[in-house]
Design an enzyme around this catalytic site. Structure first.
Site, PDB file in Angstrom:
ATOM      1  N   LEU A 125      73.725  -4.897  -6.870  1.00 35.85           N
ATOM      2  CA  LEU A 125      73.967  -6.143  -7.092  1.00 35.85           C
ATOM      3  C   LEU A 125      75.197  -5.835  -8.580  1.00 35.85           C
ATOM      4  O   LEU A 125      76.145  -6.025  -8.635  1.00 35.85           O
ATOM      5  CB  LEU A 125      72.521  -7.543  -7.725  1.00 35.85           C
ATOM      6  CG  LEU A 125      73.036  -7.879  -9.079  1.00 35.85           C
ATOM      7  CD1 LEU A 125      74.059  -9.406  -8.053  1.00 35.85           C
ATOM      8  CD2 LEU A 125      71.438  -8.869  -9.021  1.00 35.85           C
ATOM      9  N   PHE A 156      74.845   1.227 -11.204  1.00 36.96           N
ATOM     10  CA  PHE A 156      72.894   2.033 -11.650  1.00 36.96           C
ATOM     11  C   PHE A 156      72.276   1.325 -10.287  1.00 36.96           C
ATOM     12  O   PHE A 156      71.492   1.167 -10.566  1.00 36.96           O
ATOM     13  CB  PHE A 156      72.935   1.023 -13.068  1.00 36.96           C
ATOM     14  CG  PHE A 156      73.612   1.194 -13.703  1.00 36.96           C
ATOM     15  CD1 PHE A 156      73.980   2.598 -14.422  1.00 36.96           C
ATOM     16  CD2 PHE A 156      74.288   0.167 -14.472  1.00 36.96           C
ATOM     17  CE1 PHE A 156      75.042   2.269 -15.865  1.00 36.96           C
ATOM     18  CE2 PHE A 156      74.274   0.261 -16.028  1.00 36.96           C
ATOM     19  CZ  PHE A 156      74.591   1.216 -16.638  1.00 36.96           C
ATOM     20  N   GLN A 338      52.647   8.559 -30.421  1.00 34.46           N
ATOM     21  CA  GLN A 338      52.101   8.529 -32.104  1.00 34.46           C
ATOM     22  C   GLN A 338      50.608   9.107 -32.002  1.00 34.46           C
ATOM     23  O   GLN A 338      49.754  10.462 -32.842  1.00 34.46           O
ATOM     24  CB  GLN A 338      51.242   7.235 -32.545  1.00 34.46           C
ATOM     25  CG  GLN A 338      51.165   7.387 -33.980  1.00 34.46           C
ATOM     26  CD  GLN A 338      52.840   7.889 -34.598  1.00 34.46           C
ATOM     27  OE1 GLN A 338      53.978   7.849 -34.421  1.00 34.46           O
ATOM     28  NE2 GLN A 338      51.605   7.621 -36.169  1.00 34.46           N
ATOM     29  N   GLY A 342      52.235  15.328 -32.958  1.00 38.28           N
ATOM     30  CA  GLY A 342      53.684  16.632 -32.461  1.00 38.28           C
ATOM     31  C   GLY A 342      53.475  16.967 -31.365  1.00 38.28           C
ATOM     32  O   GLY A 342      54.666  17.225 -30.409  1.00 38.28           O
ATOM     33  N   GLU A 365      65.852  -5.123 -13.763  1.00 40.27           N
ATOM     34  CA  GLU A 365      65.272  -6.283 -13.341  1.00 40.27           C
ATOM     35  C   GLU A 365      65.211  -7.424 -13.882  1.00 40.27           C
ATOM     36  O   GLU A 365      64.395  -8.544 -14.419  1.00 40.27           O
ATOM     37  CB  GLU A 365      63.449  -6.427 -13.088  1.00 40.27           C
ATOM     38  CG  GLU A 365      63.668  -5.864 -11.790  1.00 40.27           C
ATOM     39  CD  GLU A 365      63.534  -5.595 -10.423  1.00 40.27           C
ATOM     40  OE1 GLU A 365      63.342  -7.066  -9.874  1.00 40.27           O
ATOM     41  OE2 GLU A 365      63.448  -4.570  -9.341  1.00 40.27           O
ATOM     42  N   GLY A 366      66.072  -8.499 -14.868  1.00 41.56           N
ATOM     43  CA  GLY A 366      66.450  -9.105 -15.598  1.00 41.56           C
ATOM     44  C   GLY A 366      65.757  -8.088 -16.979  1.00 41.56           C
ATOM     45  O   GLY A 366      64.428  -8.067 -17.635  1.00 41.56           O
TER      46      GLY A 366
HETATM   47  C1  LIG Z   1      67.595   2.690 -14.086  1.00 42.52           C
HETATM   48  C2  LIG Z   1      68.591   1.707 -13.581  1.00 42.52           C
HETATM   49  C3  LIG Z   1      68.384   1.404 -12.001  1.00 42.52           C
HETATM   50  C4  LIG Z   1      68.851   0.419 -12.103  1.00 42.52           C
HETATM   51  N1  LIG Z   1      69.007  -0.433 -10.533  1.00 42.52           N
HETATM   52  C5  LIG Z   1      69.574  -1.041 -10.297  1.00 42.52           C
HETATM   53  C6  LIG Z   1      69.747  -1.833  -8.475  1.00 42.52           C
HETATM   54  O1  LIG Z   1      68.820  -0.554  -7.941  1.00 42.52           O
HETATM   55  N2  LIG Z   1      70.582  -2.444  -8.310  1.00 42.52           N
HETATM   56  C7  LIG Z   1      71.178  -3.444  -9.154  1.00 42.52           C
HETATM   57  O2  LIG Z   1      71.619  -3.969  -8.871  1.00 42.52           O
HETATM   58  N3  LIG Z   1      71.136  -2.978 -10.876  1.00 42.52           N
HETATM   59  C8  LIG Z   1      70.658  -2.251 -11.249  1.00 42.52           C
HETATM   60  N4  LIG Z   1      70.622  -1.544 -12.650  1.00 42.52           N
HETATM   61  C9  LIG Z   1      71.106  -2.734 -13.216  1.00 42.52           C
HETATM   62  C10 LIG Z   1      70.085  -3.587 -13.869  1.00 42.52           C
HETATM   63  O3  LIG Z   1      69.161  -4.814 -13.783  1.00 42.52           O
HETATM   64  C11 LIG Z   1      71.162  -4.083 -15.266  1.00 42.52           C
HETATM   65  O4  LIG Z   1      71.169  -2.692 -16.379  1.00 42.52           O
HETATM   66  C12 LIG Z   1      70.635  -4.613 -16.571  1.00 42.52           C
HETATM   67  O5  LIG Z   1      70.386  -6.402 -15.571  1.00 42.52           O
HETATM   68  C13 LIG Z   1      71.467  -5.522 -17.487  1.00 42.52           C
HETATM   69  O6  LIG Z   1      72.946  -5.619 -17.052  1.00 42.52           O
HETATM   70  P1  LIG Z   1      73.779  -4.568 -18.045  1.00 42.52           P
HETATM   71  O7  LIG Z   1      73.382  -2.683 -18.185  1.00 42.52           O
HETATM   72  O8  LIG Z   1      75.180  -4.422 -17.631  1.00 42.52           O
HETATM   73  O9  LIG Z   1      73.675  -4.642 -19.604  1.00 42.52           O
HETATM   74  P2  LIG Z   1      73.805  -5.974 -20.100  1.00 42.52           P
HETATM   75  O10 LIG Z   1      73.751  -7.583 -19.765  1.00 42.52           O
HETATM   76  O11 LIG Z   1      75.575  -6.153 -21.158  1.00 42.52           O
HETATM   77  O12 LIG Z   1      72.976  -6.525 -21.694  1.00 42.52           O
HETATM   78  C14 LIG Z   1      73.219  -5.898 -22.729  1.00 42.52           C
HETATM   79  C15 LIG Z   1      72.038  -6.973 -24.017  1.00 42.52           C
HETATM   80  O13 LIG Z   1      72.371  -7.411 -24.375  1.00 42.52           O
HETATM   81  C16 LIG Z   1      71.674  -9.176 -23.497  1.00 42.52           C
HETATM   82  N5  LIG Z   1      71.937  -9.954 -23.540  1.00 42.52           N
HETATM   83  C17 LIG Z   1      72.337  -9.919 -22.124  1.00 42.52           C
HETATM   84  N6  LIG Z   1      73.369 -11.656 -21.738  1.00 42.52           N
HETATM   85  C18 LIG Z   1      72.938 -12.219 -23.042  1.00 42.52           C
HETATM   86  C19 LIG Z   1      71.920 -13.400 -23.360  1.00 42.52           C
HETATM   87  N7  LIG Z   1      72.381 -14.866 -23.035  1.00 42.52           N
HETATM   88  N8  LIG Z   1      71.919 -14.061 -24.237  1.00 42.52           N
HETATM   89  C20 LIG Z   1      70.798 -13.134 -24.832  1.00 42.52           C
HETATM   90  N9  LIG Z   1      71.238 -12.127 -24.603  1.00 42.52           N
HETATM   91  C21 LIG Z   1      72.021 -10.710 -24.094  1.00 42.52           C
HETATM   92  C22 LIG Z   1      70.907  -8.010 -22.853  1.00 42.52           C
HETATM   93  O14 LIG Z   1      69.599  -8.636 -22.447  1.00 42.52           O
HETATM   94  C23 LIG Z   1      70.769  -6.464 -23.454  1.00 42.52           C
HETATM   95  O15 LIG Z   1      70.271  -6.356 -24.419  1.00 42.52           O
HETATM   96  C24 LIG Z   1      69.939  -0.597 -12.733  1.00 42.52           C
HETATM   97  C25 LIG Z   1      70.146  -0.351 -14.701  1.00 42.52           C
HETATM   98  C26 LIG Z   1      69.314   1.319 -14.191  1.00 42.52           C
HETATM   99  C27 LIG Z   1      69.672   1.687 -16.182  1.00 42.52           C
END
Ligand SMILES: Cc1cc2nc3c(=O)[nH]c(=O)nc-3n(C[C@H](O)[C@H](O)[C@H](O)COP(=O)(O)OP(=O)(O)OC[C@H]3O[C@@H](n4cnc5c(N)ncnc54)[C@H](O)[C@@H]3O)c2cc1C
Length: 388
Positions: A125, A156, A338, A342, A365-366
């Site tokens: 996604l 990712f 904690q 160490g 997952e959000g």
């Molecule tokens: C190890 C790993 C495995 C993953 N596996 C999958 C997978 O299998 N399939 C898949 O599709 N994705 C996967 N993901 C992606 C993951 O779901 C996203 O990284 C995640 O949803 C956050 O999106 P982003 O990284 O673009 O962060 P961003 O959306 O850019 O967010 C950056 C920051 O801004 C904040 N933010 C964003 N919008 C708002 C808002 N409206 N109000 C307040 N704060 C906000 C967020 O909470 C966060 O703190 C994976 C990610 C990782 C790191």
């Protein structure tokens, strides 16, 4: 459908619990160092049915209810999260999209292979420009006769290096900017036009892999659109989102229990000022706060799982669970380090690894912030509806 048969469930829980302590925990350090789960462990996971926990029995899965699934997740998560990650996608969106909206042919062909673990599924996604705002995704799927042609980059993607099949969310209607223009496709590994990026170097969860999945004029049979029609994809994903959130919440509880258990054992052994540090009340406060928070998370997850099994709408509850359990897990990880002092900062103890591993739970997952938005949005909607 609630717990179907307590005796069978207890047997399964016992088996999983023994598998975790006798097979998974002893190899978890090796998995972290080699960044690889040994083949024989994967085979044992298959034999136990772990890839098909909640795939219906008619498709060779265990057909667990949500309540049963979270009870299993509490146990599995006591070992390194990398193991859970391998089975996560087959039990999660990789299969659930098909279960709720797949055509009969799609279910019959794919679900038994996913249940047995013969096929690993990935869910694609997220994109470089579309994370939290997933509905803004740009990957396109353009109809061409009996095919769709996919172009775009997914980022990712968990288990992509291992995956035999991808559920790919792509925009079939560029006129509709949001969720309604998105469809879900089943794309098999090896389809010309798919390439995988380099494996991401992550902070933790070594042994679980993510990478980019790039589609370059990738031709997918039109029959591989989930549900057989355009524009359903995002809605399909949303239908199974609550389940994924509860599953991850349960994983947070299991991991927190493991860390707290390690911290308690350490506190009872480690002596300073002439006695075990567990006798100091400031250490006891950290133990007790952790225990109380784990209990709270566990209780709310079981409640939400039962409600889902009763077909209630649990969008708010699932987000409450994901928000609370993942943040709780982070706090427990911090306290567990904690308490180890160490020793918690060096890698001789599992807690150093878990501290890094569990950081992810607040992000995917959000994110925590997205859960907060969902909860508040639902509150405002419900209040407005009841005022009418
Ligand atoms: C190890 C790993 C495995 C993953 N596996 C999958 C997978 O299998 N399939 C898949 O599709 N994705 C996967 N993901 C992606 C993951 O779901 C996203 O990284 C995640 O949803 C956050 O999106 P982003 O990284 O673009 O962060 P961003 O959306 O850019 O967010 C950056 C920051 O801004 C904040 N933010 C964003 N919008 C708002 C808002 N409206 N109000 C307040 N704060 C906000 C967020 O909470 C966060 O703190 C994976 C990610 C990782 C790191």
């Amino acid at each position: 459908m609630m717990i179907r048969d307590q005796e069978t469930l207890n047997l399964l829980l016992d088996t999983v619990s023994r598998f975790v302590s006798e097979r998974l925990i002893p190899v978890e350090e090796n998995v972290a160092e080699s960044d690889r789960i040994p083949d024989e462990i994967v085979e044992e996971m298959r034999q136990l049915g772990l890839f098909g926990l909640c795939i219906p029995e008619q498709y060779d899965g265990l057909g667990l209810t949500m309540e049963e699934e979270v009870l299993i997740a509490f146990e599995i998560a006591k070992a390194s999260p990398a193991f859970r990650s391998l089975i996560g996608t087959n039990n999660g969106i990789g299969s659930q999209g098909l279960i709720v909206d797949g055509t009969d042919e799609q279910k019959q062909y794919y679900l038994p292979k996913l249940a047995s673990g013969e096929l690993i599924a990935s869910f694609a996604l997220t994109e470089p420009g579309a994370g939290s705002d997933a509905a803004s995704l740009k990957t396109s799927a353009v109809r061409d006769g009996d095919f769709y042609v996919l172009n775009g980059t997914k980022r990712f993607i968990t288990n992509a290096p291992e995956a035999g099949v991808f559920t790919v969310m792509a925009r079939t209607n560029p006129e509709i900017k949001g969720a309604g223009g998105i469809s879900a496709f089943i794309v098999e590994k090896g389809t010309p036009g798919i390439t995988l990026g380099k494996i991401d170097k992550k902070m933790g969860q070594k042994g679980a892999h993510t990478c980019d999945v790039i589609f370059d004029d990738c031709r997918v049979p039109a029959s591989n659109i989930i549900g057989g029609q355009e524009g359903m994809g995002f809605r399909t994903a949303m239908k199974v989102l609550d389940k994924g959130r509860l599953h991850i919440s349960a994983i947070c509880v299991g991991a927190a229990e493991r860390m707290l258990n390690d911290a308690l054992r350490y506190a009872m052994e480690r002596e300073q000022f002439g006695k075990p540090i567990a006798e100091f009340q400031l250490i006891q406060a950290m133990l007790a706060d952790s225990r109380a928070e784990i209990y709270a998370a566990r209780s709310m997850i079981l409640d939400a799982a039962r409600r889902r099994d009763e077909k209630q709408d649990i969008s708010t509850e699932a987000s409450c669970c994901k928000l609370f359990a993942s943040e709780m897990c982070g706090r427990v990880a911090d306290r567990a380090v904690q308490i180890h002092g160490g020793a918690g900062y060096v890698s001789d103890y599992a807690v150093e690894r878990f501290y890094r591993d569990v950081r992810l739970f607040r992000i995917y997952e959000g994110t925590t912030q997205i859960q907060q938005l969902v909860i508040a949005r639902n509150m405002i909607r419900d209040a407005a509806n009841s005022a009418r």
